[in-house]
Design a protein around this motif. Structure first.
Motif, PDB file in Angstrom:
ATOM      1  N   PHE A   1       0.816  -1.215   0.000  1.00  0.00           N
ATOM      2  CA  PHE A   1       0.000   0.000   0.000  1.00  0.00           C
ATOM      3  C   PHE A   1       0.850   1.265   0.000  1.00  0.00           C
ATOM      4  O   PHE A   1       0.350   2.348  -0.286  1.00  0.00           O
ATOM      5  N   LYS A   2       2.132   1.125   0.318  1.00  0.00           N
ATOM      6  CA  LYS A   2       2.996   2.301   0.267  1.00  0.00           C
ATOM      7  C   LYS A   2       3.203   2.782  -1.162  1.00  0.00           C
ATOM      8  O   LYS A   2       3.582   3.932  -1.390  1.00  0.00           O
ATOM      9  N   ARG A   3       2.933   1.896  -2.123  1.00  0.00           N
ATOM     10  CA  ARG A   3       3.035   2.315  -3.517  1.00  0.00           C
ATOM     11  C   ARG A   3       2.031   3.423  -3.807  1.00  0.00           C
ATOM     12  O   ARG A   3       2.279   4.310  -4.634  1.00  0.00           O
TER      13      ARG A   3
ATOM     14  N   VAL B   1       1.176   9.176  -4.850  1.00  0.00           N
ATOM     15  CA  VAL B   1       0.565  10.475  -4.565  1.00  0.00           C
ATOM     16  C   VAL B   1       1.646  11.508  -4.271  1.00  0.00           C
ATOM     17  O   VAL B   1       1.581  12.663  -4.737  1.00  0.00           O
ATOM     18  N   SER B   2       2.673  11.102  -3.527  1.00  0.00           N
ATOM     19  CA  SER B   2       3.776  12.024  -3.218  1.00  0.00           C
ATOM     20  C   SER B   2       4.503  12.440  -4.484  1.00  0.00           C
ATOM     21  O   SER B   2       4.883  13.615  -4.645  1.00  0.00           O
TER      22      SER B   2
ATOM     23  N   SER C   1       5.065  16.163  -6.070  1.00  0.00           N
ATOM     24  CA  SER C   1       6.378  16.678  -6.436  1.00  0.00           C
ATOM     25  C   SER C   1       6.385  17.190  -7.864  1.00  0.00           C
ATOM     26  O   SER C   1       6.949  18.252  -8.167  1.00  0.00           O
ATOM     27  N   ILE C   2       5.758  16.437  -8.766  1.00  0.00           N
ATOM     28  CA  ILE C   2       5.683  16.854 -10.172  1.00  0.00           C
ATOM     29  C   ILE C   2       4.922  18.160 -10.291  1.00  0.00           C
ATOM     30  O   ILE C   2       5.319  19.078 -11.022  1.00  0.00           O
TER      31      ILE C   2
END
Length: 362
Positions: free
Chosen positions: A342-344, A349-350, A354-355
């Protein structure tokens, strides 16, 4: 529990599942403690409802949840079949006493006994037969013989509970809304009828058929339990049979699925069935409506009832909501058991953030 590649991961005290994952005695302690909380809640709520019950108001209009269920199995009535609440206080107090016993056992398994039953020696440093028996309930998630042995005992206990219910109805009797009185009910073990009721059980109107279904379940569960206790893995233990998939998280996900599914079925059943859920004790059938979310509502608000809703409406909606969230928990833990990280999602999202920041900077 999924460690996301970190073999030395540690969990806080609030992550209860992680604390007992590979410690069978602690695992048992958490089960017993949970049972104690359920017994305490049932006992305390029964006494609270009995203290505030008003015989002049229909039971289903008073927001009752405990004493109306006891009434359906023939408790609280005198020999003439008139509701008096007799014996209800005893049931409540008995549950409170049981909760203390369960709580004590939970503390023993959590604080005194070995963390793992594999190392069990009880309170004494010896090798008594009962201690050797306890060692058989160790947790080996990728050992099918260990898992099927434990599963078998669960099935036997559930089957015995069904037997108790069937015999109670046959000997003591339960409430029949068709005649408005307590009567003895013999089970109808007609396999054709039982099979047909798999598709129309919500509309079942025969107590004999209800008991027949429980008698069939008792036979099925006890037979299955004996099979699982005394049999071993046949052939190779392949991934199709659960190899490399059985884990504490996988079993938790299946448990949540079972509880969630049963709760949702109970919600639909309670909403319309007046044989198992008599109008006298739960109020009139309720309607399924979509307001902000799907829910069950009384045909009209009931004056004096908690927030204007009958016991049936409260019971249906509570089961449905709890069932819904249990199903979500099942999906979450099943995906984790299957290896989904789930960290994917949070990382993705992070990265998007950043983009976006870089684009704004450009």
């Amino acid at each position: 529990m999924q460690t996301y590649g970190n073999p030395d991961v540690t969990y806080g005290w609030w992550v209860g599942n992680a604390v007992v994952t590979n410690k069978s005695s602690r695992f048992i302690g958490s089960h017993i403690g949970h049972t104690g909380l359920i017994a305490f809640t049932a006992g305390a709520n029964t006494l609270w409802e009995l203290a505030r019950y008003d015989p002049s108001v229909p039971m289903g209009h008073q927001g009752m949840m405990s004493i109306n269920h006891l009434a359906t199995i023939g408790l609280g009535f005198d020999e003439a079949g008139v509701w008096t609440g007799a014996g209800i206080a005893f049931i409540g107090i008995f549950h409170l006493i049981c909760s203390m016993v369960y709580g004590g056992a939970a503390l023993l398994h959590s604080l005194v006994f070995s963390e793992d039953t594999q190392n069990s020696s009880g309170l004494f440093a010896d090798d008594r037969p009962e201690h050797r028996q306890a060692k058989r309930f160790k947790l080996e998630w990728d050992n099918p013989d260990n898992q099927t042995f434990i599963l078998g005992h669960h099935l036997v206990f559930m089957g015995v509970a069904c037997v108790w219910f069937v015999e109670w109805a046959r000997i003591h009797g339960i409430y029949d809304p068709a005649i408005g009185a307590i009567r003895q009910v013999n089970y109808n073990l007609d396999l054709t009828q039982i099979w047909n009721h798999q598709f129309d059980f919500i509309a079942i109107d025969s107590l004999e058929d209800v008991m027949g279904g429980h008698a069939f379940l008792a036979f099925f569960e006890i037979g299955g339990g004996i099979f699982h206790i005394f049999t071993k893995q046949i052939g190779d233990y392949t991934e199709f049979k659960g190899s490399k998939f059985l884990s504490a998280e996988a079993i938790l996900s299946w448990s949540l699925a079972g509880i969630g599914w049963m709760a949702i079925i109970a919600a639909f059943w309670c909403a319309t069935n007046t044989t198992v859920y008599p109008v006298e004790f739960f109020g009139d059938p309720v309607e399924l409506k979509f307001v902000l979310a799907p829910g069950w509502y009384d045909a009209a608000p009931i004056d004096g009832a908690p927030l204007g809703h009958s016991s049936r409406a409260w019971l249906c909606n509570f089961h449905y909501i709890i069932g819904f969230f249990n199903i979500q928990g099942h999906l979450f833990h099943a995906l984790r058991a299957a290896g989904f990280d789930f960290k994917r999602i949070t990382n993705a999202v992070s990265n998007l953030d950043s983009i976006r920041v870089n684009q704004l900077a450009d």
